[in-house]
Design an enzyme around this catalytic site. Structure first.
Site, short mmCIF file in Angstrom:
data_model
loop_
_atom_site.label_atom_id
_atom_site.label_comp_id
_atom_site.label_asym_id
_atom_site.label_seq_id
_atom_site.Cartn_x
_atom_site.Cartn_y
_atom_site.Cartn_z
N ALA A 68 0.72 -1.12 -0.01
CA ALA A 68 -0.01 0.15 0.06
C ALA A 68 0.76 1.30 0.01
CB ALA A 68 -0.81 -0.09 1.19
N TYR A 69 1.80 1.07 0.79
CA TYR A 69 2.79 2.34 0.97
C TYR A 69 3.58 2.63 -0.50
CZ TYR A 69 6.54 5.46 2.36
OH TYR A 69 7.53 6.57 2.63
N SER A 70 4.22 1.58 -1.00
CA SER A 70 4.75 1.79 -2.36
C SER A 70 3.87 2.14 -3.24
CB SER A 70 5.28 0.49 -2.62
OG SER A 70 6.43 -0.15 -1.48
#
Length: 241
Positions: free
Chosen positions: A147-149
């Site tokens: 999700a962060y990436s």
């Protein structure tokens, strides 16, 4: 005093990288309004920084606050979007849907809301600086941080699109993509994951808040007038493109 008579908004500016950026902008003459959702962190801000509690995932609140703060400060020359979260460290297969949406809402939608509101106010003036905090994870994709990436890759795409849309003005839009910078956000990560991130950095160390703040402030300055729609790495040698 590069930012004398300049007015800035820094989201996520009450701690970590955002606070480092806000403090440096103010030290160089800017009037800075810090946006953050943490009342506790806002109360602890250094003297001289204006404070506003706001949830940047709320588009109506962002538009209203951006206009109010522009009027209160007497203009808006700089927006730095630094608010963000990492989300859990787990595989795509096991990633909780609720956490996926929470990361996207803040890291991507919040940046979009702020960029849109600032661009609407800056375009009639024909000048300004927008800097979005991305990440080397948005270029490479960190395992167990999907999700962060993904959110940071989307921020890079948004930055490039808006930079081109405003290229007929003196408004520039750029992103900074650090590798890991040691801040309180590390508390959201497992020790194994932070060790993995450090192992990927050829310099063998994490970045510092001061290093990131220096680059962001350069991009906010008149010296960076020919840079737009670009991504500037601070990766200790990790980034390869």
């Amino acid at each position: 005093m590069r930012f004398e008579n300049h007015n800035a908004i820094v989201t996520g500016g009450a701690s970590g990288i955002g606070l480092g950026i806000a403090t440096r902008l103010a030290s160089e003459g800017a009037t800075v309004t810090v946006w953050d959702i943490s009342e506790e962190n806002l109360r602890a801000l250094p003297e001289g920084l204006r404070a506003r509690r706001i949830d940047v995932t709320d588009p109506q609140a962002v538009q209203a606050a951006m206009t109010e703060d522009k009027d209160a400060m007497g203009g808006l020359e700089v927006l730095v979007c630094s608010a963000g979260i990492t989300g859990p460290n787990t595989t795509v297969i096991d990633y909780p849907l609720e956490d996926w949406h929470r990361v996207m809402d803040l890291n991507l939608h919040g940046v979009f809301h702020c960029n849109q509101a600032a661009a609407r106010l800056m375009r009639p003036e024909g000048r300004g600086r927008i800097v979005n905090m991305a990440s080397v994870a948005g270029k490479e994709g960190n395992p167990n941080a999907s999700a962060y990436s993904t959110s940071k890759a989307a921020v890079i795409g948004l930055t490039k699109s808006l930079g081109k849309e405003l290229a007929d003005t003196a408004i520039t839009v750029n992103a900074v993509a650090p590798a890991a910078v040691e801040t309180a956000i590390f508390a959201q990560m497992t020790p194994e994951f932070t060790a993995y991130m450090k192992s990927k950095i050829p310099m063998g160390r994490f970045g510092t808040i001061d290093e990131v703040a220096a680059m962001v402030c350069w991009l906010c300055s008149p010296e960076a007038s020919f840079c737009t729609g670009a991504v500037f790495d601070q990766s200790g040698g990790r980034a390869t493109y």
